[in-house]
Design an enzyme around this catalytic site. Structure first.
Site, PDB file in Angstrom:
ATOM      1  CB  SER A   1      -0.961  -0.040   1.182  1.00 29.24           C
ATOM      2  OG  SER A   1      -1.965   0.930   1.063  1.00 29.24           O
TER       3      SER A   1
ATOM      4  CG  HIS B   1      -5.247  -1.531  -1.237  1.00 27.66           C
ATOM      5  ND1 HIS B   1      -5.066  -2.568  -0.340  1.00 27.66           N
ATOM      6  CD2 HIS B   1      -4.560  -0.458  -0.737  1.00 27.66           C
ATOM      7  CE1 HIS B   1      -4.319  -2.131   0.676  1.00 27.66           C
ATOM      8  NE2 HIS B   1      -3.992  -0.873   0.452  1.00 27.66           N
TER       9      HIS B   1
END
Length: 347
Positions: free
Chosen positions: A137, A210
């Site tokens: 991330s 993501h």
């Protein structure tokens, strides 16, 4: 698929960049891949964890270092959010690192803080000497030129994250708040937008972690990324599913997927909006004003995969986020004073 300026990477560049920090770096096989990049026995590996993006909070630290500890690595944690460490000791700690783990969280806050303290230059030096750079991330975005970021999500702001830690919400709520992702529509959508932020630029590309997930604003990141790419048409999109990772060793790369987890790649190599496939990485670019998508080959030459954009357009919404989530830590005039690096916790 790559067009634009030719790419030359450092021959010493080594890294693993994942869609999720919590869910990939807590996976034993993913961490084994990271440790294999060092060429050392795990007990000889010095891991430096930098949790700036989650404000040096202990719960994300525990989640993203647990497998390294289990493997027998030596762990040091560099905390720079509230205080400025002693520069010589901080520099020495970074110089000793075989692996540098950057937490997920608020990428904009972390990169700004590092640049304020010259940590970005220490990280660049670590990259050139062959330290393994990793994270998921925010911990993936930071190494690239720019990223599709949730840094405008108020739940990632400093006060909100510290409050959640202090109130000790249940484990399920903590995981939901940290990942803020699902494969379905959400009943309680929150009003915030993804923004494009600048990373450290060790690798070119506009990276989207993501990629296959929906977060608290109710928007599939894959869809929002396409809209962002149309606003930044000279850049190459590197779209990493939640349970996927891009491993780089010099000029070579390979795609890693966490076994048994869902993703966006169907058996016929088409895109699944509902996570009905396996984890993977997609490459996207704008051709004739339309976003074109290609599944990233499982391995290959990184210089043939990525390219430097001819122009980069700044997202001015980052200035609003900086005002809403200000730094609040010590200022760089204190950089050379004795500080928290004297007591770096070693596990």
């Amino acid at each position: 698929m790559a067009v634009g300026k030719p790419l030359k990477v450092s021959p010493n560049l080594k890294g693993l960049f994942a869609g999720s920090g919590r869910d990939c770096l807590s996976n034993e096989k993913v961490v084994k891949s990271i440790l294999d990049l060092t060429g050392k026995a795990p007990s000889d590996v010095n891991v430096v964890y930098i949790g700036t993006a989650t404000y040096d909070l202990p719960e994300p630290k525990a989640k993203q270092t647990c497998q390294f500890i289990k493997a027998g690595c030596n762990i040091k944690c560099v905390d720079v959010v509230d205080k400025v460490p002693s520069y010589p000791k901080l520099s020495a700690t970074m110089d000793e690192a075989d692996v540098i783990v950057v937490s997920g969280g608020n990428t904009l806050y972390a990169v700004d803080r590092w640049k304020l303290l010259d940590i970005d230059q220490m990280l660049r030096g670590a990259m050139h000497r062959g330290a393994v750079l990793t994270g998921g991330s925010a911990g993936a975005i930071c190494w690239f030129q720019s990223g599709h970021s949730d840094s405008a999500d108020p739940d990632t702001y400093r006060e909100a994250m510290i409050l959640r830690e202090a109130t000790k919400r249940s484990s399920n709520e903590e995981v939901a708040a940290a990942n803020s992702s699902s494969n379905g529509e959400q009943d309680n959508k929150k009003d915030w937008d993804y923004i494009k932020i600048e990373g450290l630029g060790f690798l070119p590309g506009l990276i989207c972690p993501h990629h296959d997930k929906i977060q608290s604003n109710g928007v599939l990141r894959a869809d929002d990324f396409d809209s962002m790419l149309l606003r930044h048409p000279t850049e190459l999109g590197i779209c990493i599913d939640h349970y996927a990772a891009l491993e780089v060793r010099g000029n070579r790369y390979r795609v890693i997927a966490v076994e048994g987890k869902g993703g966006s790649v169907l058996p016929d190599q088409t895109f699944s909006r509902g996570g009905k496939g396996v984890p993977g990485i997609w490459l996207k670019m704008v051709i004739d004003r339309e976003v074109q998508r290609m599944l990233c080959p499982q391995e290959g030459n990184i210089e043939g995969l990525l390219h430097k954009p001819r122009t980069v357009v700044r997202d001015h919404r980052v200035d609003i986020c900086r005002k809403e989530n200000p730094d609040g830590g010590e200022v760089p005039e204190m950089l050379y004073s004795d500080g928290s690096c004297d007591s770096l916790p070693v596990y």
